[in-house]
Scaffold this motif. Sequence first.
Motif, PDB file in Angstrom:
ATOM      1  N   PRO A  37       0.808  -1.219   0.000  1.00 32.04           N
ATOM      2  CA  PRO A  37       0.000   0.000   0.000  1.00 32.04           C
ATOM      3  C   PRO A  37       0.849   1.280   0.000  1.00 32.04           C
ATOM      4  CG  PRO A  37       0.246  -0.776   2.240  1.00 32.04           C
ATOM      5  CD  PRO A  37       1.057  -1.717   1.381  1.00 32.04           C
ATOM      6  N   ASP A  38       2.193   1.145  -0.052  1.00 36.46           N
ATOM      7  CA  ASP A  38       3.067   2.309   0.115  1.00 36.46           C
ATOM      8  C   ASP A  38       3.119   3.214  -1.110  1.00 36.46           C
ATOM      9  OD1 ASP A  38       3.492   0.989   2.442  1.00 36.46           O
ATOM     10  OD2 ASP A  38       5.673   0.926   2.326  1.00 36.46           O
ATOM     11  N   ARG A  39       3.246   2.602  -2.315  1.00 37.50           N
ATOM     12  CA  ARG A  39       3.412   3.393  -3.539  1.00 37.50           C
ATOM     13  C   ARG A  39       2.157   3.411  -4.410  1.00 37.50           C
ATOM     14  NH1 ARG A  39       9.088   0.518  -5.376  1.00 37.50           N
ATOM     15  NH2 ARG A  39      10.218   0.787  -3.406  1.00 37.50           N
ATOM     16  N   PRO A  75       2.809  -9.772 -12.574  1.00 41.50           N
ATOM     17  CA  PRO A  75       2.591  -8.926 -11.391  1.00 41.50           C
ATOM     18  C   PRO A  75       3.452  -9.358 -10.210  1.00 41.50           C
ATOM     19  CG  PRO A  75       0.795 -10.490 -11.620  1.00 41.50           C
ATOM     20  CD  PRO A  75       1.652 -10.636 -12.854  1.00 41.50           C
ATOM     21  N   GLY A  76       3.868  -8.373  -9.424  1.00 41.41           N
ATOM     22  CA  GLY A  76       4.579  -8.675  -8.193  1.00 41.41           C
ATOM     23  C   GLY A  76       3.621  -9.189  -7.136  1.00 41.41           C
ATOM     24  N   ARG A  77       4.192  -9.747  -6.099  1.00 37.60           N
ATOM     25  CA  ARG A  77       3.388 -10.242  -4.978  1.00 37.60           C
ATOM     26  C   ARG A  77       2.816  -9.055  -4.215  1.00 37.60           C
ATOM     27  NH1 ARG A  77       4.992 -12.986   0.143  1.00 37.60           N
ATOM     28  NH2 ARG A  77       3.556 -14.729   0.479  1.00 37.60           N
ATOM     29  N   PRO A  78       1.508  -9.054  -3.942  1.00 36.94           N
ATOM     30  CA  PRO A  78       0.920  -7.905  -3.243  1.00 36.94           C
ATOM     31  C   PRO A  78       1.710  -7.542  -1.981  1.00 36.94           C
ATOM     32  CG  PRO A  78      -0.818  -9.363  -3.999  1.00 36.94           C
ATOM     33  CD  PRO A  78       0.475 -10.068  -4.287  1.00 36.94           C
ATOM     34  N   ALA A  79       1.978  -6.235  -1.847  1.00 37.12           N
ATOM     35  CA  ALA A  79       2.651  -5.654  -0.676  1.00 37.12           C
ATOM     36  C   ALA A  79       4.119  -6.059  -0.545  1.00 37.12           C
ATOM     37  CB  ALA A  79       1.898  -5.995   0.606  1.00 37.12           C
ATOM     38  N   GLU A  87       3.364 -11.668   5.625  1.00 38.60           N
ATOM     39  CA  GLU A  87       2.413 -12.580   4.987  1.00 38.60           C
ATOM     40  C   GLU A  87       0.988 -12.074   5.179  1.00 38.60           C
ATOM     41  OE1 GLU A  87       2.892 -15.247   3.069  1.00 38.60           O
ATOM     42  OE2 GLU A  87       5.045 -14.854   3.143  1.00 38.60           O
ATOM     43  N   TRP A  88       0.714 -11.531   6.357  1.00 40.29           N
ATOM     44  CA  TRP A  88      -0.630 -11.019   6.628  1.00 40.29           C
ATOM     45  C   TRP A  88      -0.954  -9.847   5.707  1.00 40.29           C
ATOM     46  CZ3 TRP A  88      -2.446  -6.231   8.269  1.00 40.29           C
ATOM     47  CH2 TRP A  88      -3.802  -6.194   8.650  1.00 40.29           C
ATOM     48  N   LEU A  89       0.000  -8.920   5.538  1.00 36.51           N
ATOM     49  CA  LEU A  89      -0.241  -7.760   4.690  1.00 36.51           C
ATOM     50  C   LEU A  89      -0.411  -8.184   3.232  1.00 36.51           C
ATOM     51  CD1 LEU A  89      -0.513  -4.710   4.642  1.00 36.51           C
ATOM     52  CD2 LEU A  89       1.975  -4.557   4.286  1.00 36.51           C
ATOM     53  N   THR A  90       0.365  -9.155   2.800  1.00 34.98           N
ATOM     54  CA  THR A  90       0.214  -9.679   1.443  1.00 34.98           C
ATOM     55  C   THR A  90      -1.179 -10.256   1.234  1.00 34.98           C
ATOM     56  OG1 THR A  90       2.556 -10.124   1.039  1.00 34.98           O
ATOM     57  CG2 THR A  90       0.975 -11.501  -0.128  1.00 34.98           C
ATOM     58  N   ALA A  91      -1.643 -11.032   2.214  1.00 35.68           N
ATOM     59  CA  ALA A  91      -2.976 -11.630   2.114  1.00 35.68           C
ATOM     60  C   ALA A  91      -4.066 -10.565   2.086  1.00 35.68           C
ATOM     61  CB  ALA A  91      -3.206 -12.590   3.274  1.00 35.68           C
ATOM     62  N   GLU A  92      -3.946  -9.568   2.934  1.00 35.76           N
ATOM     63  CA  GLU A  92      -4.958  -8.512   2.997  1.00 35.76           C
ATOM     64  C   GLU A  92      -5.004  -7.712   1.695  1.00 35.76           C
ATOM     65  OE1 GLU A  92      -7.186  -7.670   5.908  1.00 35.76           O
ATOM     66  OE2 GLU A  92      -6.648  -9.791   5.798  1.00 35.76           O
TER      67      GLU A  92
END
Length: 348
Positions: A37-39, A75-79, A87-92
Amino acid sequence: MTVLILTCRQDVTADLVVAELRELGVPLVRFDPADLPDRAALSTEYDRGDFTGYLSTGGRLVSIQGLRSIWVRRPGRPAAHAANASEWLTAECGQALYGMLYATTARWMNHPGAAEPARHKPFQLRVAQRSGFAVPSTLVTTYPRAAHDFAVRCADIVVKSASGPPSVDPPVSLPTTRIGPDTDFSDVAAGATLLQRYVPKRADIRLICVGQEVFAARKTAAAGQVDGRFGCHGHRWEAVEAPAGILHSVHTYMALTGLAYGAFDFAEDADGVWWFLECNQGGQFGFVELETGQPIAAAIASWLAAPHTVRPPHGASPAPRTAPPSADRVCGGNSPTDPWRCRREQPR
């Protein structure tokens, strides 16, 4: 309406299609899920029966209601780029992004629901059989005795990765390796192993399918070559016409898997038979276009830029599927003396 390209920043192959879309004057947004969610940012609202959503990245804002098509390139891995990645942030972030995109009516190349099973080589081999391709005898096993018996039966086999190179740093390459029946197969018990009958080839074939368009290229193989990805022997890719039987099987395969894009690899033997090796649902095409001049990027751009039509969510209304061709149509039936020999079909 806008084309959304899901890929990483370093994807030069996507640059070819971006250039074509800009030439067509089609709005596009390139978005890497790793930037959430940073960029990058997103927002979706579900209220009183209404559904609205937005994505923003690099100063661009796009409404998901205005998406024409979505190209899932690399695509890159989310987050993954987040300062506090987990792992939690990626899943969310993955739930939020893809859950929002799945709810759109945009066309997909390729929809993750179709792409995920299509990544698995054992699944590919079965679909290839149903599609009428010539498929080398293959065994996937954790039984050493089964591996030994298969090697004795086929006499000359190769061992290859089922999943591709492992995701490690530095990257590891796993070339397809030729082995014989005298190999010690005891280590097969330690992990699933893919063994396949060796096809003596005179050329490698890379075939790119974009919607209904097909682009085939051929590269002469070096003597005794096993894995065409490794080693340089001076031969270049050249455009070639695909036989009619292969074209029929390609379109059947695409219909059975629900893919809009596929990169097929074949081994051409001395009799001109194209033996199916795999279909990479996100495979490279840039090297083929650069060496043969075939307009693959333009074909992808045209598919993505096609007029928007409202479509049901993936899986809600299956696309009509072409009946697999009979073995007699493509291979001329199994010969009692050589069950692997197929008749070459000439281009029409």
